[in-house]
Design a protein around this motif. Structure first.
Motif, PDB file in Angstrom:
ATOM      1  N   LEU A 194       0.856  -1.183   0.000  1.00 48.14           N
ATOM      2  CA  LEU A 194       0.000   0.000   0.000  1.00 48.14           C
ATOM      3  C   LEU A 194       0.890   1.231   0.000  1.00 48.14           C
ATOM      4  O   LEU A 194       1.667   1.454   0.928  1.00 48.14           O
ATOM      5  CB  LEU A 194      -0.910   0.006   1.229  1.00 48.14           C
ATOM      6  N   GLN A 195       0.794   2.033  -1.075  1.00 49.07           N
ATOM      7  CA  GLN A 195       1.563   3.267  -1.139  1.00 49.07           C
ATOM      8  C   GLN A 195       0.893   4.319  -0.256  1.00 49.07           C
ATOM      9  O   GLN A 195      -0.319   4.527  -0.327  1.00 49.07           O
ATOM     10  CB  GLN A 195       1.652   3.781  -2.572  1.00 49.07           C
ATOM     11  N   VAL A 196       1.697   4.973   0.580  1.00 51.11           N
ATOM     12  CA  VAL A 196       1.167   5.957   1.521  1.00 51.11           C
ATOM     13  C   VAL A 196       2.069   7.180   1.520  1.00 51.11           C
ATOM     14  O   VAL A 196       3.254   7.100   1.183  1.00 51.11           O
ATOM     15  CB  VAL A 196       1.060   5.386   2.950  1.00 51.11           C
ATOM     16  N   THR A 197       1.521   8.310   1.923  1.00 55.38           N
ATOM     17  CA  THR A 197       2.331   9.498   2.111  1.00 55.38           C
ATOM     18  C   THR A 197       3.083   9.390   3.431  1.00 55.38           C
ATOM     19  O   THR A 197       2.672   8.658   4.333  1.00 55.38           O
ATOM     20  CB  THR A 197       1.445  10.751   2.134  1.00 55.38           C
ATOM     21  N   PRO A 198       4.193  10.121   3.571  1.00 59.78           N
ATOM     22  CA  PRO A 198       4.916  10.081   4.855  1.00 59.78           C
ATOM     23  C   PRO A 198       4.038  10.445   6.045  1.00 59.78           C
ATOM     24  O   PRO A 198       4.201   9.883   7.128  1.00 59.78           O
ATOM     25  CB  PRO A 198       6.037  11.105   4.649  1.00 59.78           C
ATOM     26  N   GLU A 199       3.095  11.376   5.841  1.00 63.93           N
ATOM     27  CA  GLU A 199       2.236  11.800   6.945  1.00 63.93           C
ATOM     28  C   GLU A 199       1.312  10.680   7.415  1.00 63.93           C
ATOM     29  O   GLU A 199       0.936  10.631   8.589  1.00 63.93           O
ATOM     30  CB  GLU A 199       1.396  13.008   6.518  1.00 63.93           C
ATOM     31  N   ARG A 200       0.927   9.786   6.520  1.00 67.17           N
ATOM     32  CA  ARG A 200       0.008   8.697   6.864  1.00 67.17           C
ATOM     33  C   ARG A 200       0.732   7.399   7.200  1.00 67.17           C
ATOM     34  O   ARG A 200       0.100   6.451   7.676  1.00 67.17           O
ATOM     35  CB  ARG A 200      -0.948   8.439   5.695  1.00 67.17           C
ATOM     36  N   PHE A 201       2.032   7.352   6.945  1.00 65.72           N
ATOM     37  CA  PHE A 201       2.746   6.074   7.059  1.00 65.72           C
ATOM     38  C   PHE A 201       2.594   5.454   8.440  1.00 65.72           C
ATOM     39  O   PHE A 201       2.248   4.269   8.567  1.00 65.72           O
ATOM     40  CB  PHE A 201       4.231   6.240   6.731  1.00 65.72           C
ATOM     41  N   ASP A 297      21.594  17.536  -3.404  1.00 67.12           N
ATOM     42  CA  ASP A 297      22.086  18.905  -3.598  1.00 67.12           C
ATOM     43  C   ASP A 297      21.881  19.377  -5.031  1.00 67.12           C
ATOM     44  O   ASP A 297      21.646  20.565  -5.281  1.00 67.12           O
ATOM     45  CB  ASP A 297      23.569  18.998  -3.240  1.00 67.12           C
ATOM     46  N   ASP A 298      21.944  18.424  -5.969  1.00 67.98           N
ATOM     47  CA  ASP A 298      21.776  18.752  -7.384  1.00 67.98           C
ATOM     48  C   ASP A 298      20.312  18.766  -7.810  1.00 67.98           C
ATOM     49  O   ASP A 298      20.006  18.904  -8.992  1.00 67.98           O
ATOM     50  CB  ASP A 298      22.553  17.761  -8.253  1.00 67.98           C
ATOM     51  N   GLY A 299      19.410  18.579  -6.852  1.00 67.34           N
ATOM     52  CA  GLY A 299      17.986  18.627  -7.153  1.00 67.34           C
ATOM     53  C   GLY A 299      17.387  17.307  -7.598  1.00 67.34           C
ATOM     54  O   GLY A 299      16.219  17.261  -7.997  1.00 67.34           O
ATOM     55  N   GLY A 300      18.168  16.229  -7.527  1.00 65.75           N
ATOM     56  CA  GLY A 300      17.684  14.925  -7.961  1.00 65.75           C
ATOM     57  C   GLY A 300      17.109  14.111  -6.815  1.00 65.75           C
ATOM     58  O   GLY A 300      17.019  14.571  -5.665  1.00 65.75           O
ATOM     59  N   VAL A 301      16.733  12.883  -7.136  1.00 61.69           N
ATOM     60  CA  VAL A 301      16.184  11.948  -6.151  1.00 61.69           C
ATOM     61  C   VAL A 301      17.085  10.728  -6.090  1.00 61.69           C
ATOM     62  O   VAL A 301      17.239  10.014  -7.089  1.00 61.69           O
ATOM     63  CB  VAL A 301      14.747  11.540  -6.523  1.00 61.69           C
ATOM     64  N   PRO A 302      17.703  10.445  -4.952  1.00 60.56           N
ATOM     65  CA  PRO A 302      18.600   9.293  -4.854  1.00 60.56           C
ATOM     66  C   PRO A 302      17.829   7.986  -4.789  1.00 60.56           C
ATOM     67  O   PRO A 302      16.706   7.922  -4.290  1.00 60.56           O
ATOM     68  CB  PRO A 302      19.354   9.542  -3.541  1.00 60.56           C
ATOM     69  N   SER A 303      18.463   6.925  -5.291  1.00 59.71           N
ATOM     70  CA  SER A 303      17.838   5.598  -5.248  1.00 59.71           C
ATOM     71  C   SER A 303      17.987   4.940  -3.883  1.00 59.71           C
ATOM     72  O   SER A 303      17.217   4.040  -3.537  1.00 59.71           O
ATOM     73  CB  SER A 303      18.462   4.700  -6.320  1.00 59.71           C
ATOM     74  N   LEU A 307      20.350   1.318   1.363  1.00 57.13           N
ATOM     75  CA  LEU A 307      19.279   1.286   2.348  1.00 57.13           C
ATOM     76  C   LEU A 307      18.196   0.289   1.939  1.00 57.13           C
ATOM     77  O   LEU A 307      17.682  -0.467   2.774  1.00 57.13           O
ATOM     78  CB  LEU A 307      18.670   2.686   2.492  1.00 57.13           C
ATOM     79  N   VAL A 308      17.856   0.287   0.657  1.00 55.28           N
ATOM     80  CA  VAL A 308      16.837  -0.637   0.153  1.00 55.28           C
ATOM     81  C   VAL A 308      17.303  -2.085   0.277  1.00 55.28           C
ATOM     82  O   VAL A 308      16.541  -2.964   0.696  1.00 55.28           O
ATOM     83  CB  VAL A 308      16.492  -0.293  -1.309  1.00 55.28           C
ATOM     84  N   GLY A 323      10.809   3.544  -2.506  1.00 58.57           N
ATOM     85  CA  GLY A 323      10.954   3.298  -3.929  1.00 58.57           C
ATOM     86  C   GLY A 323      10.940   4.595  -4.709  1.00 58.57           C
ATOM     87  O   GLY A 323      10.528   5.650  -4.201  1.00 58.57           O
ATOM     88  N   VAL A 324      11.418   4.526  -5.952  1.00 57.50           N
ATOM     89  CA  VAL A 324      11.414   5.686  -6.849  1.00 57.50           C
ATOM     90  C   VAL A 324      10.814   5.248  -8.174  1.00 57.50           C
ATOM     91  O   VAL A 324      11.270   4.276  -8.778  1.00 57.50           O
ATOM     92  CB  VAL A 324      12.841   6.244  -7.066  1.00 57.50           C
ATOM     93  N   VAL A 325       9.783   5.944  -8.611  1.00 58.65           N
ATOM     94  CA  VAL A 325       9.133   5.661  -9.885  1.00 58.65           C
ATOM     95  C   VAL A 325       9.060   6.964 -10.681  1.00 58.65           C
ATOM     96  O   VAL A 325       8.543   7.966 -10.173  1.00 58.65           O
ATOM     97  CB  VAL A 325       7.718   5.076  -9.691  1.00 58.65           C
ATOM     98  N   ASP A 326       9.600   6.940 -11.895  1.00 58.52           N
ATOM     99  CA  ASP A 326       9.605   8.128 -12.765  1.00 58.52           C
ATOM    100  C   ASP A 326      10.209   9.334 -12.057  1.00 58.52           C
ATOM    101  O   ASP A 326       9.718  10.473 -12.175  1.00 58.52           O
ATOM    102  CB  ASP A 326       8.187   8.452 -13.242  1.00 58.52           C
ATOM    103  N   GLY A 327      11.270   9.081 -11.283  1.00 51.80           N
ATOM    104  CA  GLY A 327      11.980  10.168 -10.628  1.00 51.80           C
ATOM    105  C   GLY A 327      11.316  10.723  -9.388  1.00 51.80           C
ATOM    106  O   GLY A 327      11.774  11.733  -8.837  1.00 51.80           O
ATOM    107  N   VAL A 328      10.239  10.082  -8.910  1.00 50.33           N
ATOM    108  CA  VAL A 328       9.512  10.565  -7.730  1.00 50.33           C
ATOM    109  C   VAL A 328       9.587   9.505  -6.633  1.00 50.33           C
ATOM    110  O   VAL A 328       9.204   8.354  -6.870  1.00 50.33           O
ATOM    111  CB  VAL A 328       8.045  10.873  -8.070  1.00 50.33           C
TER     112      VAL A 328
END
Length: 506
Positions: A194-201, A297-303, A307-308, A323-328
């Motif tokens: 179930l995908q959840v937001t950090p606030e609901r996790f 720092d470069d504005g990207g999203v680390p994989s 940690l995974v 997880g990261v999907v389409d850069g998010v």
């Protein structure tokens, strides 16, 4: 653990480098959370099912590589044992007729895989632990020919420093040792994402922990192991012991096992990832070239690959997933509680019950985890594994203070099914889907029948008819396979054996 790894050796420098990298990953995760970089609410769920390969005789078939070649679909993958497969269902939005759609997709996919397996003299079976498995079936010779499995085995064996002890006291007693982690392959499960937001996790994870025992009580399907009748859901104690890298001395010191229910309610996903680093040494110290802080720092999203990977070697029954999907980036709660099977309808009903229940409990203004000690949730999980649908669980008194003991079937029928229905309504599930799925759970409770109770009853009838233990287990597995192929949910399965069976097998 889906990472592609190669069999290599590790030295002290590798482990030190990996520990530092894990710390950097954790710092990056903290920044991602603070900067609110995670995906918006999507109401997405996912499903994985581990499967057994068996013949018409009910015995395991060690041929997952050959069967996968025939299936030729990326939805099916290897699992630890040569008699295992796994099927992955693409993410679905929790709304509308999603459970009917899931059922149809599973029937189609599993039916196709079964036909391909039959071409090789095998078949697909969903069952928590195959009752005909023997100790010899889970020796190292039957581990899947995949580098990551052998590497994980080697690291776990080295960490433990001696054979794994399997000691389970149930209806009967099992006592043996294993020189590898391969007995873990006996456990086949359903994983609900179930995908959840950090606030609901935290609310969703706490709710999932609170209901884990209820899931087991209504869904238990693993009463036998290596010819012994043990717990109604034997997977959890087996999995814990087959992955236990602690020698007896560390167990006596209170060091936590890698297969872990947990010890407290949480307030954030970060706490669980931090616990993983604090309590569990790395098994696979494989470092990626990525610098997660520089990526941020470069504005990207680390994989956060380290940690995974480390998270994949800590076997929580409700696991946090990054997880990261389409850069998010996104967070998921992975529920690993349920055994596989018995049928598609049973699996989908279990899923609907879970998703409805965690939604309702997570949004309760007086959440159960504020009214019940965590120790009760852990004790409930143990009781449900031991006794299945006959378990008695501790639960907050409705409308009153304190906690009381209540039969699981009464708790489900009187309190939790209405909550699950309200939760499914909140997801926007069509009433017909809601009622069909929850109706199956209600009927299991009314008849006090699930996969485990059916297996045990059928096994004892076979013994009463004159079959010895081995033959009775094989007859139970064959009858289970036959009835599962009809697709009828387990609470409707007839007890005993049909008249056409040979005399002495009835």
């Amino acid at each position: 653990m889906g990472e592609k790894v190669v069999a290599v050796g590790f030295d002290l420098a590798d482990r030190q480098r990996y520990r530092r990298k894990l710390g950097t990953c954790l710092e990056a995760l903290e920044r991602l959370l603070a900067e609110k970089r995670f995906d918006r609410p999507r109401n997405l769920m996912g499903l994985e099912i581990e499967l057994n390969l068996t013949g018409a005789d009910g015995l395991p078939r060690m041929m997952n590589g050959r069967v996968l070649e025939r299936i030729a679909s990326g939805d099916f993958q290897t699992e630890l044992g040569l008699f295992n497969l796994e099927v992955n269902v693409a993410p679905h939005r929790l709304s509308g007729h999603v459970f009917s759609q899931l059922a149809e997709e599973l029937r189609t996919g599993l039916g196709y895989a079964h036909r391909k397996a039959e071409e090789l003299g095998a078949g697909i079976l969903m069952i928590g632990i195959l009752p005909t498995l023997t100790r010899g079936d889970v020796d190292l010779v039957n581990i899947s020919d995949v580098d990551r499995y052998m590497l994980l085995n080697d690291q776990m064996v080295a960490a433990r420093g001696e054979d794994f002890a399997l000691e389970i006291d149930g209806v009967e007693r099992l006592s043996c040792t294993a020189a590898s982690i391969t007995p873990e392959a006996a456990c086949t499960s359903v994983q609900l994402h179930l995908q959840v937001t950090p606030e609901r996790f935290a609310d969703v994870w706490n709710a999932a922990q609170a209901v884990a025992a209820v899931q087991i009580a209504v869904g238990a399907n693993s009463p036998f192991l290596f010819g012994r009748e043990l717990w109604r859901e034997t997977r959890p104690p087996l999995f814990q012991q087959a992955t236990d890298t602690r020698p007896p001395e560390l167990q006596a010191q209170g060091v936590r096992p890698r297969t872990w229910f947990g010890e407290r309610w949480v307030d954030s996903a970060y706490e669980l990832f931090e616990e993983n680093l604090r309590y569990f040494p790395a098994l696979l110290p494989l470092c990626d070239e990525e610098d997660p802080l520089r990526v941020l720092d470069d504005g990207g999203v680390p994989s956060l690959r380290e940690l995974v990977l480390h998270n994949g070697t800590v076997y929580r029954w409700n696991r946090p997933v990054y997880g990261v999907v389409d850069g998010v980036p996104h967070l998921r709660v992975e529920n690993r509680v349920l055994p596989a099977g018995p049928t598609v309808d049973d699996v989908v009903a279990n899923a609907a019950f879970y998703y409805g229940l965690v939604r309702a409990l997570a949004e309760d203004p007086r959440p159960v985890w504020r009214r019940m000690p965590f120790a009760d949730a852990a004790a409930n999980f143990d009781a449900a594994c031991r006794h299945g649908i006959d378990a008695e669980l501790r639960w907050p008194r409705p409308g009153r203070g304190g906690v009381t003991a209540v039969p699981a079937v009464k708790l489900v029928r009187d309190e939790l099914l209405p909550l699950a229905a309200a939760g499914l309504d909140a997801w926007g599930i069509e009433p017909a889907d809601r009622d069909r799925c929850l109706g199956l759970v209600e009927e299991r409770c009314r008849r006090r029948v699930n996969g485990a109770s059916w297996q045990v009853g059928t096994f004892h009838r076979a013994q009463d008819a004159g079959l010895d233990r081995e033959a009775a287990l094989a007859a139970t597995a064959r009858r289970y396979r036959e009835l599962a192929m009809t697709g009828a949910p387990v609470h409707t399965w007839p007890a005993g054996f049909p008249e056409r069976y040979p005399r002495g097998a009835r």
